[in-house]
Design an enzyme around this catalytic site. Structure first.
Site, PDB file in Angstrom:
ATOM      1  N   GLY A  86      52.543  37.052  39.549  1.00  0.00           N
ATOM      2  CA  GLY A  86      51.850  37.707  40.648  1.00  0.00           C
ATOM      3  C   GLY A  86      50.505  37.072  40.882  1.00  0.00           C
ATOM      4  CE1 TYR A 144      39.071  36.789  37.150  1.00  0.00           C
ATOM      5  CE2 TYR A 144      40.653  35.055  36.704  1.00  0.00           C
ATOM      6  CZ  TYR A 144      39.872  36.099  36.269  1.00  0.00           C
ATOM      7  OH  TYR A 144      39.907  36.461  34.958  1.00  0.00           O
ATOM      8  CB  VAL A 162      48.986  32.275  40.987  1.00  0.00           C
ATOM      9  CG1 VAL A 162      48.990  32.407  42.499  1.00  0.00           C
ATOM     10  CG2 VAL A 162      48.684  30.856  40.576  1.00  0.00           C
ATOM     11  CG  ASP A 198      37.870  47.804  37.200  1.00  0.00           C
ATOM     12  OD1 ASP A 198      37.947  48.914  37.777  1.00  0.00           O
ATOM     13  OD2 ASP A 198      38.457  46.790  37.597  1.00  0.00           O
TER      14      ASP A 198
END
Lengths: 443, 261
Positions: free
Chosen positions: A48, A52, A54, A163
């Site tokens: 996926g 920043y 693949v 995060d």
């Protein structure tokens, strides 16, 4: 060499447009046949697109281990190695722990930097969303213990994750939960440094961040971990605000509007606004859980960041030593894996009109999504078996489990937030509050 | 600070004094002497400092850049890694790692403005290409600790904040040596306090004793720092101009040996 750097970034742009797992990310003339990268990694399918660049699955021929390789896209404006990627490298090199994703290796290849991570089978969001999974109190305890262990290591090394959300809590093949995605993380050592408050997906943002605090600490991660705890209990995101103001409204509806006696510094925060006082409903009315669980939860949701429990203290809370003991990781329930479900995007098989609830993704952080609704592209991380399903407020088969806090439901009509009080009003109210600590309840 | 330093990669990578001043075999073959090796490192530290002043970054960024620079040359040769390019690239990488990014084009611009010598001038692409090589040379370890914060805390504790100015300057000068690669930062801070207190006739024995640190280490570091000053004074002989032109000549001769670019 520099020529090569720029041409390969162009080539990458083309590759990105033709993302297709069957082609294995090909397209460039150099990508032919068996792909052993850096004399070590056997490239497999595309997993996926990350924040920043693949991500590929690969086999580490040196160890026989399956790994995920992130190919870091070069900065757009000739700014070298991507800043977010550099942050992640910097911090993960310092953090080696069973409950933190391991950065195994890094190498440049064809002008791009590649990061090699241990391959993670799924994430906590997929577990929470999978209605075929029954999470026992012992399972929840295990997930929370691993989350807090990872967090405690970060905080001990002065790293804020910033995060925390279920979709960044990755789960390995042997059931270990590991903190992932350190792209927003940073070191909080310098006391005078100001940080941005635009961190975390909104639903996991601590009240001090929502009030614009720029000198926050590890408490912000603990609050988010509390939200994750609540989400494990409810099987849906706990506080689903649709804007920052609404997020605070949801928080106050759940825990009562904080009084200065609870959180003295609140009124000095840059974006502080007064909210009408609402009393706190009992936690028991919101969650079905043991006394110990509720006690820990309330300490993680303490308003004053200075009084909020630390990750390490949370681990020492009696919740973790009382019965039932945490499930051992190998025995935790795993989401149902459908053969090639890896490359499915949920929008492929979700009917258009039904709301789908997922955590807001990074891309949605600054926009205002529809309340509880979700549209298409929020998937940053494919590669995790994600059994998406409809969990609309009325359709959820949650039985007696209470849903997330909804002001309307609790109080009939929602008091309008008051973001534009002038300073005279504010000081007047403050004076009144000083005189009468219970001011607001009678209104 | 201590709690996290002892578990950091910085601590694990500390080297013995004998390990840092070894001239890389490739450079040695070209005739680079240990003296010249040292001189180039001092000169390039100054270069980083001067460029940094142009682009205005925090002290911390400069210190990190110099640490990267010195760390690179415990592993790589100056022949393969041109110090004149490595120096600004270290500053570029350090600015990113310390969360106060300086644009590569700004560095390029200011270096061109500052340096008439063609051999110091590079393009953006050179810096970006070197950035990747540096990351590899540093084995991707980017977190570095510095004596500055410990210095302020210790001075406070010792009730000697009047020594801040002089000891801060001493800490700055330690980056012209490889001390940061060898000793824990707070020990370097202590050595600087020690020197400053001796210079200013302050009685600190009791305070140092209470700290329970290895005073031999503090004294070793202090000796290193004093040696550094002494070597400069000797070369200097009281005439700044003479010193300047002499070292410039020496540095150019040393760099020419390596025959780069």
């Amino acid at each position: 060499m520099a020529m090569m750097a720029s041409s390969s970034s162009q080539q990458q742009q083309q590759n990105l447009q033709s993302l297709n797992p069957n082609r294995g990310g090909g397209g460039g003339e150099e990508d032919k046949g068996e792909k052993i990268v850096a004399d070590r990694y056997l490239k497999r399918e595309l997993l996926g697109e990350g924040t920043y660049g693949v991500v590929f699955k690969a086999l580490d021929t040196k160890t026989g281990q399956t790994v995920a390789i992130k190919k870091i896209r070069l900065g757009k404006h000739k700014e070298g190695v991507n800043f977010t990627a550099l942050r992640e490298i910097k911090l993960l090199k310092e953090l080696k722990d069973p409950n933190i994703i391991e950065l195994i290796d890094a190498f440049p290849h064809k002008g791009n930097l590649h990061l090699v991570f241990e391959f993670m089978e799924t994430d906590l969001e997929a577990v929470i969303r999978d209605r075929n999974i029954l999470l026992s109190p012992a399972d929840i305890k295990s997930y929370m213990q691993m989350t807090l262990k990872g967090l405690a290591v970060c905080h001990k090394k002065w790293v804020l994750h910033r995060d925390m959300k279920p979709n960044n809590l990755l789960i390995s093949a042997d059931g270990q939960l590991k903190l992932g995605d350190f792209g927003l993380a940073r070191i909080f050592g310098s006391p005078d440094r100001k940080f941005t408050h635009q961190v975390f997906a909104r639903w996991y943002r601590a009240p001090e961040l929502l009030f614009g605090s720029k000198q926050y600490g590890p408490g912000v991660d603990v609050w988010a971990a509390g939200c994750i705890f609540a989400e494990l209990l409810l099987r849906r995101p706990f506080l689903q605000g649709s804007s920052d103001i609404d997020q605070l409204g949801k928080i106050f509806a759940a825990f009562g509007t904080p009084k200065p006696s609870q959180w003295a510094d609140m009124v000095y925060l840059p974006d502080y606004v007064e909210y009408q006082h609402v009393p706190a409903p009992s936690l028991r009315s919101l969650f079905t859980a043991s006394d110990d669980a509720l006690d820990l939860l309330s300490r993680m949701f303490t308003y004053d960041p200075k009084a909020r429990i630390s990750a390490q203290q949370a681990l020492e809370h009696r919740y973790f030593s009382s019965q039932p003991l945490p499930t051992i990781p190998e025995k935790l329930p795993r989401p149902h894996r459908k053969g090639d479900s890896l490359n499915h995007y949920p929008s492929d098989f979700v009917s258009q009109d039904a709301p789908l609830v997922l955590s807001p993704s990074r891309k949605m952080r600054r926009v205002t999504p529809h309340h509880g609704a979700f549209e298409g592209n929020a998937h940053e991380k494919a590669g995790h078996a994600r059994d998406s399903r409809h969990v609309g407020e009325s359709t959820g088969p949650s039985g007696n489990i209470l849903m997330s806090i909804d002001f309307e439901a609790l109080h009939g009509s929602r008091p309008p937030p008051r973001p534009t009080l002038n300073s005279a009003d504010r000081s007047h109210l403050k004076r009144k509050l000083d005189l009468d600590p219970d001011f607001g309840y009678s209104h | 600070m201590a709690a996290n330093f002892w578990t950091s990669s910085h601590y694990k990578q500390l080297l013995d004094p004998e390990q840092v001043d070894v001239v890389n075999p490739i450079d040695k073959e070209k005739g680079l002497t240990p003296e010249e090796f040292k001189l180039i490192k001092i000169h390039m530290t100054n270069h980083i400092w001067r460029v940094a002043q142009q682009v205005k970054v925090r002290q911390r960024v400069i210190a990190t850049a110099v640490t990267y620079f010195r760390r690179v040359y415990t592993r790589k040769s100056m022949t393969e890694y041109d110090p004149r390019l490595v120096a600004p690239t270290c500053l570029y990488l350090a600015s990113k790692a310390e969360e106060s990014t300086v644009q590569a084009r700004l560095l390029v611009f200011y270096i061109k403005k500052m340096c008439p010598d063609e051999k110091y001038r590079f393009e953006i692409k050179d810096i970006l290409e070197m950035e990747m090589k540096l990351l590899e040379a540093l084995d991707y370890y980017l977190v570095v600790f510095h004596p500055y914060r410990a210095l302020l805390q210790l001075l406070q504790d010792a009730n000697m904040t009047d020594l801040t100015h002089i000891s801060w300057g001493l800490v700055n000068d330690t980056y012209k040596t490889d001390l940061i690669l060898i000793y824990p930062p707070h020990m370097i801070a202590l050595a600087c306090i020690y020197i400053a207190s001796v210079l200013k006739d302050k009685e600190t024995t009791a305070w140092f004793e209470e700290l329970r640190v290895d005073m031999n280490v503090v004294k070793n570091i202090s000796m290193e720092i004093l040696n550094f000053y002494e070597s400069r004074i000797e070369a200097f002989k009281g005439i700044p101009e003479a010193y300047k032109s002499m070292t410039e000549e020496k540095i150019n001769a040393a760099l020419n040996k390596l025959a780069m670019k």
